[in-house]
Write a protein that holds these residues in place. Structure first.
Motif, PDB file in Angstrom:
ATOM      1  N   LEU A  52      26.852  -5.452   4.429  1.00 38.91           N
ATOM      2  CA  LEU A  52      27.865  -5.494   5.476  1.00 38.91           C
ATOM      3  C   LEU A  52      28.052  -6.917   6.001  1.00 38.91           C
ATOM      4  O   LEU A  52      29.186  -7.379   6.179  1.00 38.91           O
ATOM      5  N   LEU A  53      26.948  -7.616   6.235  1.00 37.70           N
ATOM      6  CA  LEU A  53      27.038  -8.998   6.706  1.00 37.70           C
ATOM      7  C   LEU A  53      27.715  -9.889   5.663  1.00 37.70           C
ATOM      8  O   LEU A  53      28.534 -10.746   6.007  1.00 37.70           O
ATOM      9  N   TYR A  54      27.393  -9.680   4.398  1.00 35.98           N
ATOM     10  CA  TYR A  54      28.010 -10.460   3.331  1.00 35.98           C
ATOM     11  C   TYR A  54      29.514 -10.189   3.265  1.00 35.98           C
ATOM     12  O   TYR A  54      30.324 -11.118   3.186  1.00 35.98           O
ATOM     13  N   TYR A  75      35.925 -12.897   6.657  1.00 31.02           N
ATOM     14  CA  TYR A  75      36.257 -13.985   7.574  1.00 31.02           C
ATOM     15  C   TYR A  75      36.784 -15.196   6.804  1.00 31.02           C
ATOM     16  O   TYR A  75      37.796 -15.784   7.186  1.00 31.02           O
ATOM     17  N   VAL A  76      36.104 -15.573   5.748  1.00 35.26           N
ATOM     18  CA  VAL A  76      36.536 -16.739   4.977  1.00 35.26           C
ATOM     19  C   VAL A  76      37.933 -16.516   4.407  1.00 35.26           C
ATOM     20  O   VAL A  76      38.787 -17.408   4.460  1.00 35.26           O
ATOM     21  N   HIS A  77      38.189 -15.326   3.891  1.00 34.45           N
ATOM     22  CA  HIS A  77      39.504 -15.031   3.319  1.00 34.45           C
ATOM     23  C   HIS A  77      40.609 -15.176   4.368  1.00 34.45           C
ATOM     24  O   HIS A  77      41.616 -15.855   4.140  1.00 34.45           O
ATOM     25  N   PHE A  78      40.429 -14.536   5.518  1.00 34.10           N
ATOM     26  CA  PHE A  78      41.473 -14.569   6.536  1.00 34.10           C
ATOM     27  C   PHE A  78      41.565 -15.924   7.241  1.00 34.10           C
ATOM     28  O   PHE A  78      42.646 -16.331   7.668  1.00 34.10           O
ATOM     29  N   ALA A  79      40.454 -16.643   7.358  1.00 34.71           N
ATOM     30  CA  ALA A  79      40.509 -17.989   7.938  1.00 34.71           C
ATOM     31  C   ALA A  79      41.271 -18.928   7.014  1.00 34.71           C
ATOM     32  O   ALA A  79      42.079 -19.752   7.479  1.00 34.71           O
ATOM     33  N   GLU A  80      41.044 -18.809   5.713  1.00 35.33           N
ATOM     34  CA  GLU A  80      41.796 -19.629   4.761  1.00 35.33           C
ATOM     35  C   GLU A  80      43.275 -19.247   4.765  1.00 35.33           C
ATOM     36  O   GLU A  80      44.147 -20.104   4.638  1.00 35.33           O
ATOM     37  N   GLN A  81      43.575 -17.954   4.943  1.00 37.49           N
ATOM     38  CA  GLN A  81      44.971 -17.521   5.030  1.00 37.49           C
ATOM     39  C   GLN A  81      45.640 -18.123   6.266  1.00 37.49           C
ATOM     40  O   GLN A  81      46.781 -18.573   6.203  1.00 37.49           O
ATOM     41  N   ALA A 134      32.827  -5.816  15.308  1.00 35.42           N
ATOM     42  CA  ALA A 134      32.660  -4.752  14.307  1.00 35.42           C
ATOM     43  C   ALA A 134      31.245  -4.739  13.750  1.00 35.42           C
ATOM     44  O   ALA A 134      30.624  -3.673  13.609  1.00 35.42           O
ATOM     45  N   VAL A 135      30.709  -5.911  13.445  1.00 34.96           N
ATOM     46  CA  VAL A 135      29.350  -5.991  12.897  1.00 34.96           C
ATOM     47  C   VAL A 135      28.324  -5.565  13.942  1.00 34.96           C
ATOM     48  O   VAL A 135      27.380  -4.825  13.633  1.00 34.96           O
ATOM     49  N   VAL A 136      28.496  -5.989  15.187  1.00 33.60           N
ATOM     50  CA  VAL A 136      27.544  -5.610  16.246  1.00 33.60           C
ATOM     51  C   VAL A 136      27.567  -4.100  16.470  1.00 33.60           C
ATOM     52  O   VAL A 136      26.517  -3.488  16.686  1.00 33.60           O
ATOM     53  N   ALA A 157      37.142 -14.252  14.218  1.00 32.29           N
ATOM     54  CA  ALA A 157      35.679 -14.273  14.277  1.00 32.29           C
ATOM     55  C   ALA A 157      35.158 -13.281  15.309  1.00 32.29           C
ATOM     56  O   ALA A 157      34.183 -12.559  15.058  1.00 32.29           O
ATOM     57  N   LEU A 158      35.799 -13.217  16.473  1.00 31.09           N
ATOM     58  CA  LEU A 158      35.342 -12.295  17.516  1.00 31.09           C
ATOM     59  C   LEU A 158      35.542 -10.842  17.104  1.00 31.09           C
ATOM     60  O   LEU A 158      34.670  -9.997  17.358  1.00 31.09           O
TER      61      LEU A 158
END
Length: 123
Positions: free
Chosen positions: A96-98, A104-110, A56-58, A50-51
């Protein structure tokens, strides 16, 4: 007759795979130190992800007004009567936000699948 000491026997706890799997699962469910360490590792992995994505987004979000400040001519450019900065927001920032959320969801589920694999298949 000579007295020989009894032959040493190696005792291994939870030699069966199923018993080991149940022990790890129980440690997570009962919140023992080992289970707590496993859960904290999962949480740490998800927090790190998440960080990294947030940074990257910021960076991209900060780059948008910074580009307008460094190149003031870009702030006056219009396309079909719409200023360029609004087009960048609509067609670059929101997607970009989407995408960052999907990543994030993909890698968190992984990470969760890896955690379950450790808990269920520990050998």
């Amino acid at each position: 007759m000579t007295d020989h000491p009894p032959r040493r026997e190696r005792v291994v706890l939870a030699q069966r795979r199923g018993a080991r799997m149940m022990r790890t699962r129980m440690e997570v469910q009962e919140q023992t130190e080992v289970g707590d360490a496993l859960v904290r590792g999962l949480m740490r992995a998800q927090l790190g992800l998440a960080l990294r994505l947030a940074v990257a987004v910021v960076v991209v979000i900060v780059a948008i007004p910074l580009t307008g400040t460094l190149f003031p001519a870009l702030t006056t450019v219009s396309f079909l009567g719409i200023r360029l900065n609004w087009l960048v927001l609509v067609f670059a920032l929101y997607p970009l936000l989407y995408v960052a959320g999907r990543i994030y969801v993909h890698f968190a589920e992984q990470a969760e699948r890896d955690f379950l694999r450790v808990v269920d298949d520990e050998t």
